[in-house]
Design a protein around this motif. Structure first.
Motif, mmCIF file in Angstrom:
data_model
loop_
_atom_site.group_PDB
_atom_site.id
_atom_site.type_symbol
_atom_site.label_atom_id
_atom_site.label_comp_id
_atom_site.label_asym_id
_atom_site.label_seq_id
_atom_site.Cartn_x
_atom_site.Cartn_y
_atom_site.Cartn_z
ATOM 1 N N MET A 81 1.144 -1.720 0.089
ATOM 2 C CA MET A 81 0.291 0.064 0.364
ATOM 3 C C MET A 81 1.312 1.456 -0.057
ATOM 4 N N ALA A 82 1.759 1.283 0.704
ATOM 5 C CA ALA A 82 2.747 2.453 0.773
ATOM 6 C C ALA A 82 3.344 3.161 -0.482
ATOM 7 N N ARG A 83 3.980 2.048 -1.496
ATOM 8 C CA ARG A 83 4.250 2.036 -2.266
ATOM 9 C C ARG A 83 3.222 2.145 -3.839
ATOM 10 N N GLY A 84 1.916 1.359 -3.679
ATOM 11 C CA GLY A 84 0.217 1.768 -4.514
ATOM 12 C C GLY A 84 0.358 1.266 -5.084
ATOM 13 N N LEU A 85 0.896 -0.375 -5.581
ATOM 14 C CA LEU A 85 0.680 -0.567 -5.973
ATOM 15 C C LEU A 85 -1.016 -1.753 -6.330
ATOM 16 N N HIS A 86 -1.484 -1.237 -4.824
ATOM 17 C CA HIS A 86 -3.044 -1.140 -5.120
ATOM 18 C C HIS A 86 -3.901 -0.541 -5.624
ATOM 19 N N THR A 87 -3.054 0.569 -6.819
ATOM 20 C CA THR A 87 -3.701 1.905 -7.499
ATOM 21 C C THR A 87 -3.362 1.406 -8.762
ATOM 22 N N GLU A 88 -2.285 0.423 -9.340
ATOM 23 C CA GLU A 88 -1.938 0.543 -10.579
ATOM 24 C C GLU A 88 -2.795 0.018 -11.360
ATOM 25 N N GLN A 89 -3.458 -1.045 -10.753
ATOM 26 C CA GLN A 89 -4.931 -1.852 -11.699
ATOM 27 C C GLN A 89 -6.505 -1.264 -11.102
ATOM 28 N N GLY A 90 -6.397 -0.378 -10.224
ATOM 29 C CA GLY A 90 -7.920 0.132 -9.726
ATOM 30 C C GLY A 90 -8.368 -0.084 -8.561
ATOM 31 N N HIS A 91 -7.313 -1.080 -8.311
ATOM 32 C CA HIS A 91 -7.863 -2.291 -7.060
ATOM 33 C C HIS A 91 -7.539 -1.259 -6.137
ATOM 34 N N ALA A 94 -8.199 -3.902 -0.218
ATOM 35 C CA ALA A 94 -8.193 -5.247 -0.233
ATOM 36 C C ALA A 94 -8.715 -6.647 -1.343
ATOM 37 N N ASP A 95 -8.786 -5.283 -2.682
ATOM 38 C CA ASP A 95 -8.830 -7.042 -3.716
ATOM 39 C C ASP A 95 -7.528 -6.715 -4.091
ATOM 40 N N TRP A 96 -7.088 -5.777 -3.833
ATOM 41 C CA TRP A 96 -5.642 -5.963 -4.672
ATOM 42 C C TRP A 96 -4.958 -6.975 -4.178
ATOM 43 N N MET A 97 -4.831 -7.174 -2.764
ATOM 44 C CA MET A 97 -4.640 -8.165 -1.815
ATOM 45 C C MET A 97 -5.261 -10.038 -2.240
ATOM 46 N N CYS A 98 -6.273 -10.066 -2.538
ATOM 47 C CA CYS A 98 -7.237 -11.101 -2.632
ATOM 48 C C CYS A 98 -6.981 -11.340 -4.086
ATOM 49 N N VAL A 99 -6.566 -10.470 -5.637
ATOM 50 C CA VAL A 99 -5.983 -11.242 -6.604
ATOM 51 C C VAL A 99 -5.173 -11.084 -6.155
ATOM 52 N N VAL A 100 -3.302 -10.675 -5.306
ATOM 53 C CA VAL A 100 -2.843 -11.157 -5.871
ATOM 54 C C VAL A 100 -2.812 -12.498 -4.928
ATOM 55 N N GLU A 101 -2.621 -13.345 -3.307
ATOM 56 C CA GLU A 101 -2.835 -14.362 -3.194
ATOM 57 C C GLU A 101 -3.380 -14.671 -3.971
ATOM 58 N N GLY A 102 -4.586 -15.245 -4.832
ATOM 59 C CA GLY A 102 -5.152 -15.493 -5.268
ATOM 60 C C GLY A 102 -4.740 -16.495 -6.624
ATOM 61 N N VAL A 103 -3.266 -15.570 -6.672
ATOM 62 C CA VAL A 103 -2.879 -16.290 -8.161
ATOM 63 C C VAL A 103 -3.070 -17.598 -8.213
ATOM 64 N N HIS A 104 -1.864 -18.801 -7.497
ATOM 65 C CA HIS A 104 -2.078 -20.363 -7.517
ATOM 66 C C HIS A 104 -2.531 -20.814 -6.109
ATOM 67 N N ALA A 105 -3.639 -20.327 -5.654
ATOM 68 C CA ALA A 105 -4.075 -20.476 -3.950
ATOM 69 C C ALA A 105 -5.542 -19.763 -4.090
ATOM 70 N N PRO A 106 -6.802 -20.603 -3.900
ATOM 71 C CA PRO A 106 -7.726 -19.835 -3.634
ATOM 72 C C PRO A 106 -7.567 -18.190 -2.860
ATOM 73 N N PRO A 107 -8.421 -16.647 -3.243
ATOM 74 C CA PRO A 107 -8.073 -16.088 -2.464
ATOM 75 C C PRO A 107 -8.648 -16.257 -0.843
ATOM 76 N N PRO A 108 -8.021 -15.308 -0.074
ATOM 77 C CA PRO A 108 -8.837 -14.641 1.384
ATOM 78 C C PRO A 108 -9.766 -14.424 1.278
ATOM 79 N N ASP A 109 -10.600 -14.716 2.638
ATOM 80 C CA ASP A 109 -11.742 -14.300 3.040
ATOM 81 C C ASP A 109 -11.713 -12.636 2.991
ATOM 82 N N ARG A 110 -13.061 -12.246 2.223
ATOM 83 C CA ARG A 110 -13.208 -10.483 2.684
ATOM 84 C C ARG A 110 -13.055 -9.657 3.536
#
Length: 454
Positions: A81-91, A94-110
């Motif tokens: 978040m400090a680097r602004g990674l979640h804003t690069e694709q408009g997420h 929380a959405d960014w975290m779910c997308v990143v962690e859900g690449v090779h595994a089920p995404p975390p619960d919201r």
């Protein structure tokens, strides 16, 4: 995998402790050697042959690693978040975290993602503040592993809500007290105290207990006029939606404020206890089924009564509140037996309802102590123990108070008194277990503490 092999593999895993990143690295290394991808299913299938030590040790290690991973997750999301990674694709974060962690595994619960983001946001805010921030205490406790992410997020959200209206000095003292009451000591043994051994305070308030403390504190810190506006807004938010359900059933979705929820809980609880069969066989209905039947009973009786007063015992709503607040001298919030928190004004209003039975306790419960003249606990004592214990007191059990028995800690037949210092709530299953294993317990300032055998 043989039991001896399992013990040998788990041994270093159990010894990791809660040392943050070191625990994560060690746990990852062990898991990589222990559960290679191609052998995952055979190892899991072999768990039935593990020794009890291996089984319990593995679960202990999972708990330690999960807690460490939660802390690492907060730190990584904070940095992202400090680097602004979640804003690069408009997420959102929380959405960014779910997308990143859900690449090779089920995404975390919201819900989990929102807690992590709340803590990450607080950590970034604390780092950016030049002055000592109110959240510093919370962020530090989570980062050091003394406070879980779940409980840390609860306190952070409480701060977001009350900071604009509360006195800064008072709020700082409140937060310090909350953290002190909620922190855990990971090095404490995962067992009850042995005779002569004390571990009171090793494990802090549960998230549910902390939620009750937070709700009650919020009522104290906020101005009365603001509380009145919020309660009015909450009542306007009442909603009942009818939806098609599976198999021709109909689903009802009800949304109500704390006051209404407490009344509904009390009415349903009074009629939803398990009913044994004619020969003593267990009630075959699951808990959700019994609650639905209870709600239908309440509605049916009300409809059949027409314009008359229904002819059945009213459900009892237990509310604990200071006598001065009930009289209107102060404004301490009230807490129901199911943990709902209502303002003093709401409690004073509902106390006039014939279906609400107010209970006033004397100092240390002295007015409720009966002594040995009577073996059975009185109704007043039962209500007092419901308020004190809230659910089955056996470690880890959450069966609600209305489904529990009152157990004499020292048997009445052997000289035990029928008073509040010699009783505890136990569900039927744990009541039987306590008698079978002759377990002992004591009522302390921190609640009922059971002495379990290793």
């Amino acid at each position: 995998m043989a039991s001896a092999e399992a013990d040998a593999v788990i041994a270093p895993f159990v010894g990791l402790g809660a040392a943050g990143l070191d625990a994560v690295r060690g746990g990852a290394a062990v898991m990589a050697a222990w559960l290679p991808e191609q052998e995952l299913d055979p190892v899991l299938g072999a768990a039935s042959r593990w020794s009890e030590t291996a089984l319990v040790g593995a679960l202990d290690a999972i708990g330690v690693s999960r807690a460490a991973l939660d802390r690492l997750e907060v730190e990584l999301v904070r940095e992202g978040m400090a680097r602004g990674l979640h804003t690069e694709q408009g997420h959102s974060a929380a959405d960014w975290m779910c997308v990143v962690e859900g690449v090779h595994a089920p995404p975390p619960d919201r819900t989990h993602a929102s807690r992590v983001v709340a803590m990450a946001t607080a950590a970034n805010a604390a780092a950016a503040s030049n002055d000592s921030s109110l959240v510093d205490t919370v962020v530090s406790a989570v980062g050091e592993g003394r406070l879980s992410v779940v409980k840390g997020a609860q306190i952070v959200r409480f701060l977001d809500d009350v900071v604009p209206v509360a006195d800064g000095q008072e709020l700082s003292e409140v937060v310090s007290t909350m953290v002190a009451a909620a922190v855990d000591a990971p090095e404490a043994p995962l067992r009850a105290a042995a005779p002569g051994e004390s571990w009171l305070g090793s494990w802090g308030l549960t998230s549910r207990e902390l939620a009750t403390v937070i709700n009650k504190t919020r009522q104290v810190l906020k101005p009365n006029d603001l509380l009145a506006e919020e309660e009015a807004a909450a009542r306007r938010g009442r909603a009942l939606h009818t939806l098609p359900g599976p198999g021709g059933l109909t689903e009802y979705r009800l949304t109500v404020e704390a006051e209404a929820a407490a009344v509904i809980d009390a009415a349903v609880a009074a009629l939803s206890s398990p009913v044994p069969g004619p020969n003593g066989e267990p009630d075959p209905r699951r808990a959700a089924h019994r609650r639905a039947d209870a709600l239908m009973d309440v509605i049916t009786r009300g409809v059949e009564a027409g314009g008359k007063v229904p002819r059945w015992s009213r459900a009892q709503l237990l509310v604990t509140i200071d006598l001065d607040s009930l009289r209107g001298v102060t404004d301490t919030a009230g807490v129901t037996g199911t943990g709902q928190v209502s303002s003093a004004a709401t409690v004073r209003r509902t106390a006039c309802d014939a279906g609400i039975i107010p209970m006033v306790l004397g100092t240390a419960g002295r007015a409720l102590d009966v002594g040995r003249e009577k073996r059975l606990f009185t109704e007043a004592q039962r209500l007092a123990v419901w308020r004190r214990d809230t659910h089955c007191t056996f470690p880890g059990c959450t069966v609600r108070a209305s489904w529990c028995d009152l157990h004499h800690l020292i048997a009445w037949a052997t000289g035990g008194r029928t008073d509040l210092t010699n009783c505890a709530l136990l569900c039927q299953r744990h009541h039987t277990l306590v008698h079978e294993q002759e377990l002992t317990a004591a009522v302390t300032a921190m609640g009922v503490r059971w002495n379990l055998r290793p």
